[in-house]
Design an enzyme around this catalytic site. Structure first.
Site, mmCIF file in Angstrom:
data_model
loop_
_atom_site.group_PDB
_atom_site.id
_atom_site.type_symbol
_atom_site.label_atom_id
_atom_site.label_comp_id
_atom_site.label_asym_id
_atom_site.label_seq_id
_atom_site.Cartn_x
_atom_site.Cartn_y
_atom_site.Cartn_z
ATOM 1 N N ASP A 125 0.834 -1.202 0.000
ATOM 2 C CA ASP A 125 0.000 0.000 0.000
ATOM 3 C C ASP A 125 0.871 1.256 0.000
ATOM 4 O OD1 ASP A 125 -3.007 0.917 0.987
ATOM 5 O OD2 ASP A 125 -1.425 2.213 1.786
ATOM 6 N N TYR B 22 2.592 9.922 0.092
ATOM 7 C CA TYR B 22 3.734 9.362 0.835
ATOM 8 C C TYR B 22 5.073 9.677 0.150
ATOM 9 C CZ TYR B 22 0.114 6.262 2.882
ATOM 10 O OH TYR B 22 -0.997 5.738 3.482
ATOM 11 N N LYS C 156 -2.951 5.983 -4.029
ATOM 12 C CA LYS C 156 -4.080 6.861 -3.675
ATOM 13 C C LYS C 156 -3.904 8.235 -4.309
ATOM 14 C CE LYS C 156 -3.887 4.521 0.778
ATOM 15 N NZ LYS C 156 -2.451 4.416 1.106
ATOM 16 N N HIS D 239 -7.709 9.384 -1.372
ATOM 17 C CA HIS D 239 -7.037 9.277 -0.073
ATOM 18 C C HIS D 239 -7.881 9.843 1.085
ATOM 19 C CE1 HIS D 239 -2.698 8.982 1.621
ATOM 20 N NE2 HIS D 239 -3.587 8.634 2.518
#
Ligand code: A2P
Length: 266
Positions: free
Chosen positions: A35, A40, A65, A98
């Site tokens: 994931d 990120y 996401k 997200h």
């Protein structure tokens, strides 16, 4: 319901060599769901680790996401393509919104773009994260397409019973982020300590096993080899009914993180 590997590997706050090493370790350990997220800033690292693992691409389920700043129809389509470029992949298995960022009110356009991305074969499945009953209802009503997944904060201190019931009713798979309750003292909770001792496992393993037994797909993250291995080792014991009832009493009723109804996460 979408069939997923029973546990995933989370990569929030990991970047560079640390991320590549952790994801490689996770795949070597047996995790088959990885994931990541545009937010990120590690899609390049995750993609590289997956390629270097030697495991065929179609045996690993990859999630990314769309971040808040890329909400909107054209923006979301471009964001997906950018994620694929960074991952250096032709497709992702699951693309999520997200956060709903309801004040901006662009998650519906984003969702409609994702429906098209799926039709175009760039993503295998589409879903959401941090969606609430009202934001979920709204995208389903407007698009006629139900998300395959809603990834939400979920651990023994925040059990999300109402959301889990709603997901079951709608055929949505629940993924649990922060399954170890990172921002709380969950892992030293006396109830979990007692259950862990009786099964000769750690409190983290109890929390993950609980998540799996109530039907979720937890996505623990760790950069420690020992903990990556430990967190995957949750299929050789089972919590009994008494354990499950004891854990049910731990619910505290407050999100440890942002409130998705008000948070603006760009
Ligand atoms: P570390 O990378 O040092 O292992 P959450 O699931 O709530 O997001 O929690 C993730 C955090 O919990 C990470 O900071 C990770 O730190 C830590 N962690 C992961 N696995 C374990 C474990 N088995 N026992 C204790 N802490 C863990």
């Amino acid at each position: 319901m979408l069939a997923l590997p029973p546990i995933g590997f989370g990569t929030y706050l990991m970047r560079g060599e640390e991320c590549i090493t952790a994801v490689r370790q996770a795949i070597d350990t047996g995790y088959r769901l990885i994931d990541t997220a545009a937010l990120y800033d590690n899609e390049q690292d995750v993609g590289r680790a997956i390629r270097e693992s030697g495991i065929p691409r179609n045996e690993i389920f990859v999630t990314t996401k769309i971040r808040g700043r890329n909400h909107g129809f054209d923006e979301a389509q471009e964001a997906c393509r950018e994620s694929l470029r960074k991952l250096d992949m032709d497709y992702v298995d699951l693309l999520l919104i997200h956060w709903p960022n309801p004040q901006n009110d662009r998650y519906i356009d984003t969702w409609e773009a994702m429906v098209e991305l799926k039709e175009d074969g760039l993503v295998g499945n589409i879903g959401v994260s941090n969606f609430t009953p009202s934001t979920l209802d709204r995208i389903i009503e407007r698009s006629g397409v139900t998300p395959a997944v809603n990834q939400i904060e979920l651990h023994p201190y925040f059990q999300q019973e109402a959301m889990r019931e709603l997901h079951a009713k709608l055929g949505i798979t629940t993924q649990a982020w922060s399954p170890l309750g990172r921002k709380s003292d969950l892992l030293t909770d006396p109830v979990l300590v007692d259950i862990a001792a009786r099964h000769s496992v750690s409190t983290a393993q109890v929390a993950l096993r609980w998540s799996i037994q109530i039907g979720n797909v937890p996505i623990p993250k760790s950069t420690s080899v020992a903990r990556i291995v430990q967190n995957f080792d949750v299929f050789s014991f089972e919590l009994n009914e008494g354990d499950m009832v004891a854990i049910a009493t731990l619910q505290r009723g407050t999100l440890s993180s942002l409130d998705p109804e008000t948070a603006e996460v760009l």
